[in-house]
Structures are given as C-alpha cells and as structure tokens.
Design an enzyme around this catalytic site. Sequence first.
Site, PDB file in Angstrom:
ATOM      1  CG  HIS A  64      -6.390   1.257   1.466  1.00 20.02           C
ATOM      2  ND1 HIS A  64      -5.363   1.755   0.592  1.00 20.02           N
ATOM      3  CD2 HIS A  64      -5.856   0.806   2.599  1.00 20.02           C
ATOM      4  CE1 HIS A  64      -4.178   1.289   0.893  1.00 20.02           C
ATOM      5  NE2 HIS A  64      -4.382   0.791   2.308  1.00 20.02           N
TER       6      HIS A  64
ATOM      7  CB  CYS B 289      -1.076   0.177   1.237  1.00 18.26           C
ATOM      8  SG  CYS B 289      -1.925  -1.434   1.236  1.00 18.26           S
TER       9      CYS B 289
ATOM     10  CG  HIS C 105      -1.647   4.039   5.827  1.00 15.21           C
ATOM     11  ND1 HIS C 105      -1.419   3.812   4.586  1.00 15.21           N
ATOM     12  CD2 HIS C 105      -2.063   2.941   6.199  1.00 15.21           C
ATOM     13  CE1 HIS C 105      -2.006   2.885   4.150  1.00 15.21           C
ATOM     14  NE2 HIS C 105      -2.395   2.183   5.221  1.00 15.21           N
TER      15      HIS C 105
END
Length: 641
Positions: free
Chosen positions: A478, A282, A440
């Site tokens: 996300h 990610c 994040h």
Amino acid sequence: MKSRLPVIVGFGGYNAAGRSSFHHGFRRTVLESMDTAARQETLAGLAVMMKRVRVVDGAYQSEDGQPLSLADIDQRFAEEILASTLVRRIEKQHLDVDAAHWQKSLGVAASAEAPLSFVSSRKQLPEPLPANWSVEPLNATDVRVTLHDHCEFKVDSYRALPVKSAGQLPTGFEPSELYNARFHPRGLAMTVVGVTDALRSIGIDWQRIVQSVAPDEVAVFAGSIMSQLDENGFGGLMQSRLKGGRVTAKQLALGLNTMPADFINAYVLGSVGTTGSVTGACATFLYNLQKGIEQIASGKARVAIVGNSEAPINQECIDGYGAMGALATEDGLRQIEGKTGSTSEEVDFRRASRPFGENCGFTLAEACQFVVLMDDELALELGADIHGAVPDVFINADGFKKSISAPGPGNYLTVAKAVASAVQLLGVEAVRERSFVHAHGSSTPANRVTESEILDRVASAFAIEQWPVTAVKAFVGHSLATASGDQVISALGSFKYGIIPGIKTIDQVADDVHQQHLSIANVDRQRAPENLDVCFINSKGFGGNNASALVLAPHVVERMLRKRHGEAAFTTYLARREQTRTAAQAYDAQALRGQLDIIYNFGNDLIDDTAIEIGTEQISIPGFSQPLVFKQDDRYADMLD
C-alpha cells in the site's frame, strides 16, 4: 462543444515490481503467465536496475566481465531477483527493523547523603541549569556537575519493530544515484525519475508537445500525503533540535507535500501551466486524476501530467500506522499462519499483504506513478500511442462518522456511479461481460468485508455475475497517495496482455468476504485482450475519502475515436503512430540496459521576466512558440448589462 476525451498517452514510474513503463512492473506481478521472451526481458531489466548485471557496449555482462545472454540471466539471477522485488522483509537500507533507534527515558536518583556527579564540557551544559544541579569548574573547558535530586536522561536504545515487511523498490535501485540529487528527500528523487519514465514512454519529444499547445494548456497535479519525512525533509526538520543538530535551509521547503508538482514544473517540464496537488488520503492519485481529466474535458488544458510519489518506509510512519492497529505485524502474520510461538524466520513476509484473504493489516510501500493525458484531438494530431482513456472519476465523502478511520457509505456512491457511467457509455453487456475491478484491497480485516460488500451489492444491482476482482496491493503493498496509481497502471497491463492478476498471496478467500456476485481468484486469469473493455479502479482513504474511476481499454478508445474523427483522419493517425511507437520502443530498449536519461534541468533555460510581452489579447512568453491567448469568457454574460 463536445467534451474532449482524456486519453492516456504515456505512463511510468517505479514500485516494488520495478519500472512501470512498457508494462514491466505489471509483467513482474504475472511473471508465471508471461511467455519466455517477456519473462527474460523483464528479469534482465530488473537485474540491471539492481546492479547484479552490467551493460557494456549494449551487451549484458556479469560483474566479473563474462558475457550473459537473457537465458543466462534468467538461470543465474531469477531466484535472487524474485526475492528482491515485491513485498518482502524491510531491508536495512531503509530501516533496521531488528534494532530501530529510539531514546529511552532513564531516571537517576540522588540524595544529600549520596550525590551523583560527572564531568562534562562547559559548552555542553543545558541552559538554564536545572535547579538541582551544582557546577564546579575544573579547568578552562571542563566542569564537574553534581546532582542533588532526581534527574531524567534520554539514553540511546534499540528495539525490534513489530512491523517488518514493506513494498520496497527493487534491492539496489537508488533513484538519487541517477541524477544530481543533492539533499533531495527520497520522495522527490523518486518523483524526478518516475515522471521521466512516463515522459520518455510517450515516444514524442516533450518540446514538440509544448510547441503544439499554448503555455497554459499544460497541467500538473502531483503530490504525496505523508510529505517528505526523511532526513532531508520534514523528518530532519522535526528531529534536528531533539538530536542536538540544526535545521537546514532546505528541510522545510523540500518537505512540503506539494513539492512533487513543483519539482516537475521547475526541473523537468519547465511548465508555466496549471499546477496543484489534491490530497485525499489513500485515494489521492484518483483525486489528482479527476483534476487532470476535468482540465482536459473542459478545454482548459490539452496535456496533463498526473501522479504521486510516496516514500513512507520509515520508523515514524510505521509507528503511526502501527499505533492505529492498521499494519500487518510479525505476530499478526504468525497467528494467521498458525505459527504462534515459532521463530520470526518462519513468518512469510512475502505474503504479508493478503487482500480478501485471512489477513491482519496492510503493508506500507514506496512508489511513484505518473500518467500523461492528452485530449483526443491532440493525441491524433501528434500520433500519440493511446493506452486507454479515463472518462471520469467519482468522489464522495462518508457523511457523519463516529470513527474518522472507519469505512462509510461514500464508497457505495462512487462505485455505483462509475458502473452507471460505464453502462451509459458502453452498454450494459460490456459492463456485465467485459469489465473487471481493481479493488482497493488494503489487506485489513475490515476492508475485506466492507469493500467486498460494496462491490457485491453494486454487482447485484446491475445484474453482474462473477465480476472479476483483483488487488495489486497483494504484490506491491500500500503506497498511500500512489496506491490507486499502482492500480491504474496494473489495469493498463491487463488490457495489453489480457491477464487479470490473481491474488497470489492468499490460499483462499476469507469466509466473511461477500462474493455471491464476485469472482476473486488466487491464480492469474487469461482473457483475450478484446474481451476486456473497462476496468473500475476503487480507492478508499482515511477520513471518508472515496474515489472510483473507470478506465477504458485502448481498443474501445480506438473505436470511439474512429466514430468521432472519421475513418480518414484515424487512418492518418495510425501512420503517425508508427513513428511514435518506434521512438518509444527505442527508449524501452535503452532503459532495459540502464540508460534512463533522467530529465533534471536545474537552472537551465530560465525565463527572463523582462522579455515577457503583455498585450490586451495575449501574452508572449520567451521559450514558448505559441502565445497565451486570453480566452473569451461568456459564462456570466446573461448577468451583465
């Protein structure tokens, strides 16, 4: 030689907030804080993207041909547009989450006393025949099959998925409709339209840029982490035999996770420069960004296109991440909303992603985001508009781990190094008073604790009080490889408008979040743009992939360039920049009306290998005005006789 500064001269792409260039996606996330003109302009652009409004002779019209003003669009379509953007219930164009297809095993028992039989086409018989089957010909084409024992069949079935929310592109916007995207997986179609948006946003014709540099001074770093998993990529490749079909010649090649970079080189830029894709779960966008800035800072490249495209809203990704317990489920959302036993309609899927609040998992999203970097000297020479700069990206692993998906110590190193770098570059006061963090913020219970602790402890070490923290995943979800690209481009919007987006999907910060030195708000915070000097982009990925970057505001970069290049050179640059801005704004105006001018050059301007001229000092390549000159390499001169 002093290191060249990688500056951002263009950016673009698409996510659940819409088009990224000219900050339209950012404006959608802070629409409540925009003035009327900006709000209506962004809503009109979305209405055209979503095919709710059409444009005829440059004017907006309704589907029945009635003229529409910006105020009309706001009044008539705002509610629908808001409901059809950002995180929301998964739409059937992606997947029917109430009736997702699967194959259920059905055991059938037969015996000598009660055999089972059926009629089938001879061509459909399995090879070889199971030992407990007997076959009796009925005619030239049909047979009767008799089962003498137990047999298991796979039967089409449908079930509701526990995960029902995602960050989808605006309803009605289909990238593959914008160019001749024959058999292109969704992620590659998004790549083509996303990188086009970034290139058009520069305001300088790409050929002019290419003519200003050597053929090998352009770099491209782009990819995805989940590859291309739909029917036209690896999804079709893996499923075709099980579904009784055939593998096509394109599914394997187009499924590769490096294909976004390959498509950009072959069909958009026509580049022969450095290319690649670094995968870091990610944190992948920042991994590729590091490669881009290293190429520019070292002088190996003068232009770098960096980005990612990810299209993971499919049953396989939902099943995979869901099996790990990583995703926000319908039941999980119901529990944190205190609605146990209620109907699914009462679950607010719009608020599925809740960084640093009471949450139950992250929300998958699709997105493509790209930035165009230049070295500072070339940017001034061409009059490029500078939206910020990225001096460095720091990457560290976690060391020994018990669980590959668990967080670890590597992120402490990346965040601390990024802050220390900014202190050295700008001074401690700028970091303490004029910085903010794009966390994040994955929206998992573990992340809200571990990441907040990292940020809080680093803030304490550098005496930062009330460090503003935001998290764009609250709005767009996300997007895996592209996630930190969403963060970077949102940060550029904050520099432009002086707004730090509030995490508006949470009612309050969760009790277990560390925030002694942090300021996490659920409302937008307004600052004067000149009071935002630097943003820290933090990203964490499965497997111990941690990355943190520092992005400098454009007014800081201008101050640095004035000092490096002198007032006279900078004044000349400002005059050139006016032309660039005029051209860029012309693209924005036509893009708002649906004219995106997608760049897709399939089979055009092919290079004739036989026309390449090879010498001892350089190579000349057809189509490139400058030769590729072999650089003098003195790195190991002291080791040679």
